[in-house]
Motif scaffolding. Structure first.
Motif, PDB file in Angstrom:
ATOM      1  N   PRO A  98       0.815  -1.216   0.000  1.00 44.18           N
ATOM      2  CA  PRO A  98       0.000   0.000   0.000  1.00 44.18           C
ATOM      3  C   PRO A  98       0.852   1.272   0.000  1.00 44.18           C
ATOM      4  CG  PRO A  98      -0.755  -1.554   1.680  1.00 44.18           C
ATOM      5  CD  PRO A  98       0.562  -2.060   1.184  1.00 44.18           C
ATOM      6  N   THR A  99       0.249   2.345  -0.459  1.00 44.56           N
ATOM      7  CA  THR A  99       0.802   3.682  -0.261  1.00 44.56           C
ATOM      8  C   THR A  99       0.738   4.008   1.229  1.00 44.56           C
ATOM      9  OG1 THR A  99      -0.067   4.361  -2.412  1.00 44.56           O
ATOM     10  CG2 THR A  99       0.533   6.111  -0.869  1.00 44.56           C
ATOM     11  N   ARG A 100       1.809   4.568   1.776  1.00 41.81           N
ATOM     12  CA  ARG A 100       1.827   4.912   3.197  1.00 41.81           C
ATOM     13  C   ARG A 100       2.035   6.419   3.366  1.00 41.81           C
ATOM     14  NH1 ARG A 100       1.971   0.986   6.987  1.00 41.81           N
ATOM     15  NH2 ARG A 100       2.243  -1.155   6.260  1.00 41.81           N
ATOM     16  N   ILE A 101       1.142   7.033   4.154  1.00 41.63           N
ATOM     17  CA  ILE A 101       1.250   8.451   4.481  1.00 41.63           C
ATOM     18  C   ILE A 101       1.221   8.556   6.000  1.00 41.63           C
ATOM     19  CG2 ILE A 101       0.229  10.735   4.210  1.00 41.63           C
ATOM     20  CD1 ILE A 101      -1.162   9.716   1.689  1.00 41.63           C
ATOM     21  N   GLU A 102       2.315   9.033   6.578  1.00 41.49           N
ATOM     22  CA  GLU A 102       2.448   9.060   8.036  1.00 41.49           C
ATOM     23  C   GLU A 102       2.750  10.484   8.493  1.00 41.49           C
ATOM     24  OE1 GLU A 102       5.688   6.370   8.328  1.00 41.49           O
ATOM     25  OE2 GLU A 102       4.469   4.581   7.942  1.00 41.49           O
ATOM     26  N   THR A 103       1.901  10.999   9.382  1.00 43.76           N
ATOM     27  CA  THR A 103       2.077  12.343   9.922  1.00 43.76           C
ATOM     28  C   THR A 103       2.162  12.261  11.436  1.00 43.76           C
ATOM     29  OG1 THR A 103       0.789  13.284   8.097  1.00 43.76           O
ATOM     30  CG2 THR A 103       1.120  14.674  10.032  1.00 43.76           C
ATOM     31  N   ARG A 104       3.194  12.890  12.008  1.00 44.96           N
ATOM     32  CA  ARG A 104       3.341  12.975  13.464  1.00 44.96           C
ATOM     33  C   ARG A 104       3.407  14.437  13.865  1.00 44.96           C
ATOM     34  NH1 ARG A 104       8.335  10.647  15.699  1.00 44.96           N
ATOM     35  NH2 ARG A 104       9.290  11.123  13.679  1.00 44.96           N
ATOM     36  N   ILE A 105       2.686  14.776  14.924  1.00 49.36           N
ATOM     37  CA  ILE A 105       2.692  16.147  15.442  1.00 49.36           C
ATOM     38  C   ILE A 105       2.996  16.085  16.927  1.00 49.36           C
ATOM     39  CG2 ILE A 105       1.357  18.258  15.751  1.00 49.36           C
ATOM     40  CD1 ILE A 105      -0.333  17.458  13.352  1.00 49.36           C
ATOM     41  N   SER A 106       4.046  16.794  17.355  1.00 51.37           N
ATOM     42  CA  SER A 106       4.464  16.826  18.757  1.00 51.37           C
ATOM     43  C   SER A 106       4.297  18.248  19.268  1.00 51.37           C
ATOM     44  CB  SER A 106       5.926  16.384  18.890  1.00 51.37           C
ATOM     45  OG  SER A 106       6.128  15.106  18.296  1.00 51.37           O
ATOM     46  N   LEU A 107       3.505  18.423  20.340  1.00 56.40           N
ATOM     47  CA  LEU A 107       3.162  19.749  20.830  1.00 56.40           C
ATOM     48  C   LEU A 107       3.617  19.927  22.265  1.00 56.40           C
ATOM     49  CD1 LEU A 107      -0.490  19.977  19.450  1.00 56.40           C
ATOM     50  CD2 LEU A 107       1.594  20.847  18.412  1.00 56.40           C
ATOM     51  N   GLY A 108       4.426  20.968  22.513  1.00 58.21           N
ATOM     52  CA  GLY A 108       4.907  21.274  23.851  1.00 58.21           C
ATOM     53  C   GLY A 108       3.880  22.035  24.671  1.00 58.21           C
ATOM     54  N   ALA A 109       4.236  22.304  25.917  1.00 56.29           N
ATOM     55  CA  ALA A 109       3.319  22.971  26.858  1.00 56.29           C
ATOM     56  C   ALA A 109       2.878  24.332  26.321  1.00 56.29           C
ATOM     57  CB  ALA A 109       3.998  23.132  28.211  1.00 56.29           C
ATOM     58  N   GLY A 110       1.566  24.577  26.359  1.00 57.06           N
ATOM     59  CA  GLY A 110       1.036  25.870  25.938  1.00 57.06           C
ATOM     60  C   GLY A 110       1.146  26.153  24.457  1.00 57.06           C
ATOM     61  N   SER A 111       1.501  25.174  23.644  1.00 54.39           N
ATOM     62  CA  SER A 111       1.649  25.398  22.200  1.00 54.39           C
ATOM     63  C   SER A 111       0.298  25.321  21.497  1.00 54.39           C
ATOM     64  CB  SER A 111       2.612  24.373  21.595  1.00 54.39           C
ATOM     65  OG  SER A 111       2.089  23.061  21.735  1.00 54.39           O
ATOM     66  N   ARG A 112       0.265  25.822  20.269  1.00 51.96           N
ATOM     67  CA  ARG A 112      -0.953  25.833  19.469  1.00 51.96           C
ATOM     68  C   ARG A 112      -0.601  25.440  18.038  1.00 51.96           C
ATOM     69  NH1 ARG A 112      -2.923  31.842  20.327  1.00 51.96           N
ATOM     70  NH2 ARG A 112      -0.691  32.137  19.923  1.00 51.96           N
ATOM     71  N   CYS A 113      -1.491  24.649  17.421  1.00 50.53           N
ATOM     72  CA  CYS A 113      -1.196  24.154  16.073  1.00 50.53           C
ATOM     73  C   CYS A 113      -2.477  23.974  15.279  1.00 50.53           C
ATOM     74  CB  CYS A 113      -0.454  22.814  16.158  1.00 50.53           C
ATOM     75  SG  CYS A 113      -0.096  22.048  14.548  1.00 50.53           S
ATOM     76  N   GLU A 114      -2.379  24.306  13.990  1.00 57.07           N
ATOM     77  CA  GLU A 114      -3.418  23.953  13.024  1.00 57.07           C
ATOM     78  C   GLU A 114      -2.828  22.968  12.022  1.00 57.07           C
ATOM     79  OE1 GLU A 114      -6.301  27.579  12.069  1.00 57.07           O
ATOM     80  OE2 GLU A 114      -4.207  28.102  11.676  1.00 57.07           O
ATOM     81  N   TRP A 115      -3.467  21.813  11.861  1.00 55.14           N
ATOM     82  CA  TRP A 115      -3.124  20.854  10.804  1.00 55.14           C
ATOM     83  C   TRP A 115      -4.366  20.733   9.930  1.00 55.14           C
ATOM     84  CZ3 TRP A 115      -0.101  18.463   7.621  1.00 55.14           C
ATOM     85  CH2 TRP A 115      -0.489  17.275   7.005  1.00 55.14           C
ATOM     86  N   LEU A 116      -4.348  21.389   8.778  1.00 55.21           N
ATOM     87  CA  LEU A 116      -5.523  21.484   7.927  1.00 55.21           C
ATOM     88  C   LEU A 116      -5.212  20.838   6.585  1.00 55.21           C
ATOM     89  CD1 LEU A 116      -6.518  25.162   8.798  1.00 55.21           C
ATOM     90  CD2 LEU A 116      -7.378  23.052   9.839  1.00 55.21           C
TER      91      LEU A 116
END
Length: 286
Positions: free
Chosen positions: A105-123
């Protein structure tokens, strides 16, 4: 006398494609003062467009191969330090082409690591699955207890505008969210084989070909539940909240309509939870 434990049989290696395949990877690391580090291996590329005042630092991911097929692999790791922020958006819809019978199969792997008080948009923009494609996609998020994340991903079964349908293949799409090291949400969609027949069932997709999942993870998630419920119309949409997670779902027969709802929902939620502009970065509207 101690006896040696039996040696387990070697795990069978995944078959190798007889054709050249890609193995792209990218890493981007943000601190409170902006970009700290990055790495990119073709066909994965990272772009950093200008942003409006008050917006999070923006990184746009690009797949320069123009799409993925059986045996291709693409991975992305986003790291955001304590008190830092970032918006991460793919440049365009990801196209998953037909896999050959002997291809993994095609493999698509995304990892997001967020520290204390951080903010993130993954759109993420939509992943368009061509007939007989085989995709394994994963989104793994490891966040501090007070970090906040707005994430969205979408799947489209076939290119309906071209008269194409997704009849058979593999869809394995998994989310894992850990807060403070504790797993708080695990969700996997897995369909293998006759996708069209399964998706047509009333308790499958009921004829829908577009599937949207949007999650806001944050200490104030419950405060935004009623707002979220106004964004996704019944009977094909809904929202719920549990354990600091606001989960929005929608399916529909018209991918463009579902995408429009996804954009509008992201606009309103980012403004409500982060105090950002109710207009997304321009790349989202291309």
């Amino acid at each position: 006398m101690m006896l040696a434990a039996p040696v387990p049989p070697a795990e069978k290696a995944a078959p190798r494609s007889r054709l050249q395949r890609v193995d792209g990877a990218a890493m981007v690391h943000f601190g409170p003062r902006g970009l700290r580090d990055l790495k990119q291996v073709a066909p994965a590329r990272l772009l950093f467009p200008d942003i409006d005042a008050g917006e999070f630092p923006l990184v746009v991911t690009v797949t320069t191969s123009g799409g993925l097929t059986g045996g291709d692999r693409l991975s992305l790791h986003v790291r955001i330090d304590a008190e830092a922020s970032a918006t991460v958006i793919p440049q365009a819809a990801e196209k998953i082409y037909r896999a050959l019978p002997d291809d993994p199969p095609t493999r698509i792997e995304t990892r997001i690591s967020l520290g204390a008080g951080s903010r993130c948009e993954w759109l993420a923009q939509e992943a368009i699955l061509f007939d007989r494609s085989r995709m394994r996609r994963s989104l793994d998020i490891d966040m501090a207890p007070d970090a906040r994340l707005l994430a969205a991903e979408m799947i489209v079964l076939g290119r309906g505008a071209m008269g194409e349908t997704f009849e058979s293949g593999l869809i394995h799409d998994g989310w894992r969210i850990r807060r403070g090291g504790r797993l708080v949400w695990a969700d996997t969609l897995h369909i293998d084989g006759d996708v069209a027949e399964i998706a047509a069932r009333p308790f499958g997709f009921d004829g829908a070909i577009a599937v949207l999942t949007m999650v806001y993870a944050g200490p104030d998630a419950a405060a935004h539940l009623e707002l979220a419920r106004t964004l996704v119309p019944a009977p094909h949409g809904g929202a719920t909240c549990l354990d600091g997670l606001l989960i929005v779902r929608m399916t529909g027969p018209d991918p463009r309509h579902v995408r429009d709802i996804a954009l509008r929902s992201a606009e309103i939620l980012r403004s409500a939870v982060f105090g950002l502009s109710p207009r997304l970065p321009s790349i989202c509207y291309c």
